[in-house]
Design a protein around this motif. Sequence first.
Motif, mmCIF file in Angstrom:
data_model
loop_
_atom_site.group_PDB
_atom_site.id
_atom_site.type_symbol
_atom_site.label_atom_id
_atom_site.label_comp_id
_atom_site.label_asym_id
_atom_site.label_seq_id
_atom_site.Cartn_x
_atom_site.Cartn_y
_atom_site.Cartn_z
ATOM 1 N N GLY A 11 0.833 -1.209 0.000
ATOM 2 C CA GLY A 11 0.000 0.000 0.000
ATOM 3 C C GLY A 11 0.861 1.250 0.000
ATOM 4 O O GLY A 11 2.040 1.224 -0.362
ATOM 5 N N ILE A 12 0.274 2.342 0.441
ATOM 6 C CA ILE A 12 0.966 3.631 0.291
ATOM 7 C C ILE A 12 1.935 3.966 1.424
ATOM 8 O O ILE A 12 2.760 4.862 1.273
ATOM 9 C CB ILE A 12 -0.040 4.798 0.162
ATOM 10 N N HIS A 13 1.824 3.277 2.571
ATOM 11 C CA HIS A 13 2.662 3.705 3.708
ATOM 12 C C HIS A 13 4.154 3.847 3.367
ATOM 13 O O HIS A 13 4.770 4.853 3.725
ATOM 14 C CB HIS A 13 2.491 2.760 4.907
ATOM 15 N N PRO A 14 4.754 2.856 2.701
ATOM 16 C CA PRO A 14 6.196 2.949 2.470
ATOM 17 C C PRO A 14 6.623 4.202 1.687
ATOM 18 O O PRO A 14 7.751 4.670 1.849
ATOM 19 C CB PRO A 14 6.510 1.686 1.657
ATOM 20 N N LEU A 15 5.688 4.769 0.905
ATOM 21 C CA LEU A 15 6.052 5.975 0.143
ATOM 22 C C LEU A 15 6.398 7.136 1.060
ATOM 23 O O LEU A 15 7.037 8.098 0.656
ATOM 24 C CB LEU A 15 4.872 6.440 -0.720
ATOM 25 N N PHE A 16 5.929 7.040 2.293
ATOM 26 C CA PHE A 16 6.067 8.175 3.210
ATOM 27 C C PHE A 16 7.127 7.961 4.281
ATOM 28 O O PHE A 16 7.323 8.827 5.124
ATOM 29 C CB PHE A 16 4.708 8.456 3.881
ATOM 30 N N TYR A 17 7.785 6.801 4.257
ATOM 31 C CA TYR A 17 8.771 6.556 5.302
ATOM 32 C C TYR A 17 9.969 7.483 5.159
ATOM 33 O O TYR A 17 10.414 7.787 4.054
ATOM 34 C CB TYR A 17 9.250 5.094 5.265
ATOM 35 N N ASP A 18 10.501 7.907 6.320
ATOM 36 C CA ASP A 18 11.769 8.639 6.310
ATOM 37 C C ASP A 18 12.874 7.630 6.058
ATOM 38 O O ASP A 18 12.656 6.416 6.199
ATOM 39 C CB ASP A 18 11.989 9.305 7.678
ATOM 40 N N ALA A 19 14.071 8.137 5.767
ATOM 41 C CA ALA A 19 15.197 7.224 5.547
ATOM 42 C C ALA A 19 15.347 6.319 6.770
ATOM 43 O O ALA A 19 15.319 6.791 7.911
ATOM 44 C CB ALA A 19 16.460 8.034 5.316
ATOM 45 N N GLY A 20 15.451 5.041 6.536
ATOM 46 C CA GLY A 20 15.668 4.093 7.623
ATOM 47 C C GLY A 20 14.399 3.653 8.348
ATOM 48 O O GLY A 20 14.424 2.753 9.169
ATOM 49 N N GLN A 21 13.284 4.306 8.036
ATOM 50 C CA GLN A 21 12.025 3.943 8.709
ATOM 51 C C GLN A 21 11.372 2.787 7.957
ATOM 52 O O GLN A 21 11.383 2.774 6.721
ATOM 53 C CB GLN A 21 11.090 5.165 8.698
#
Length: 428
Positions: A216-226
């Motif tokens: 889904g879309i969550h990974p598009l919004f992760y900060d580096a390393g998150q």
Amino acid sequence: MNRIQSGWMTLLLAGACLIAMNVHSQEEANYDESKVPSFTLPDPLFCQDGTKVDNAGIWTNKRRPEIYALFASQVYGKTPDKKVELTFEVFDEGEALGGKAIRRQVAFYPKAEPHQPRMELLIYIPKAASGPVPAFVMPNFQGNHTINADPGIHISSNWMTEFRKDDKNKDTDPESTRGKASSRWSVDRILDAGFALATIWYYDIDPDYDDGFQNGIHPLFYDAGQNEPRPDQWGSIGAWAWGLSRALDYLESDQDIDGSRVAVMGHSRLGKTALWAGASDERFAMVISNDSGCGGAALSRRRFGETVNRINHAFPHWFCDNFNRYNNNEDALPVDQHMLIALCAPRPVYVASAQDDRWADPRGEFLSAKYASPVYRLLTGQGLNASEMPDVNQPVQGRVSYHIRTGKHDVTDYDWEQYINVASRFLK
Ligand code: GCU
């Protein structure tokens, strides 16, 4: 068993456990009004520092942002500030439904990553319209192609991969599911009343199972390393609500639709989503909750039917992690769901229940509409026009509306008739 097989096995078992747990919890829940504990609701018209909210300015500049921030950090999770640029691509356009409608299908996906996730919006516009029309946008449960038998509706490629993971769908031919959910979609009635209808399959935004937010879309919004949302960041409901806002972005640009007159409507978990979308995005001109229950319109403190503890265990991916603090601890919540309804003010809001849907606590849904009304009265002079719960099939309609209809947890033509009635009053 290779790693892929064992992964599938885990998913299937997890799914079976979830269903079993949910049925089990539904049986064990409290349905006895005399066992509802006494409780005190937080007052939407007092700020946390004790300031009384006695004018629209304090509500708008101080109390509303405060309540919104509490829902964001404690219940649904914050939507990341990061903006992801999307491409909107109209991939289908033409006459449909026997000439009654124009069908338009729009894909949207991240500019940087053209393939996944790919979300598809299906829109029907009344052909007879002479100018931009108001619209209902409503997410769907089983795929755009299930809302109507129209052979032109595109079947999402996620349906073949994501949806078939569920054991009961694994051998299903998607073609055989066209129109399967059509009883919930009064498409003719909506078009005849002069509204457009837009829908998006929620799995296209974020598949509805707990995978640690890798799809889904969550990974598009992760900060580096998150690699997963933080405890105060969005779960799946937050993601689905984000998707509805992106649908609205497109609708605002569509020349046949008046983007300033779009109602957001949802059923059940997607009713929770519609409320959160309406609270988060004030461009939605009206908000409709159909049988949204716990974590939607129903007051959490009543602990009638589904409870915070049960929902967080059965669906750990829907809310943010912080919401677990309130498992069996509802009185510690700094908000309750009447304040979510209040976040929709001054826009018209409609809360609907079904008589046999005790799991969703119809009375708790009614009370939320009632206790949100002081905010509506402050801003508009109008709240829910009933202090007692109305009888079944006796809708109370106005700027804050409520009905309880006979029947089960579902969306029926009766529900749509009521929503169209109120939307016609406010959005036309
Ligand atoms: C389950 C869940 C509810 C939810 C419903 C649905 O019953 O416990 O909270 O509203 O599913 O979305 O159908």
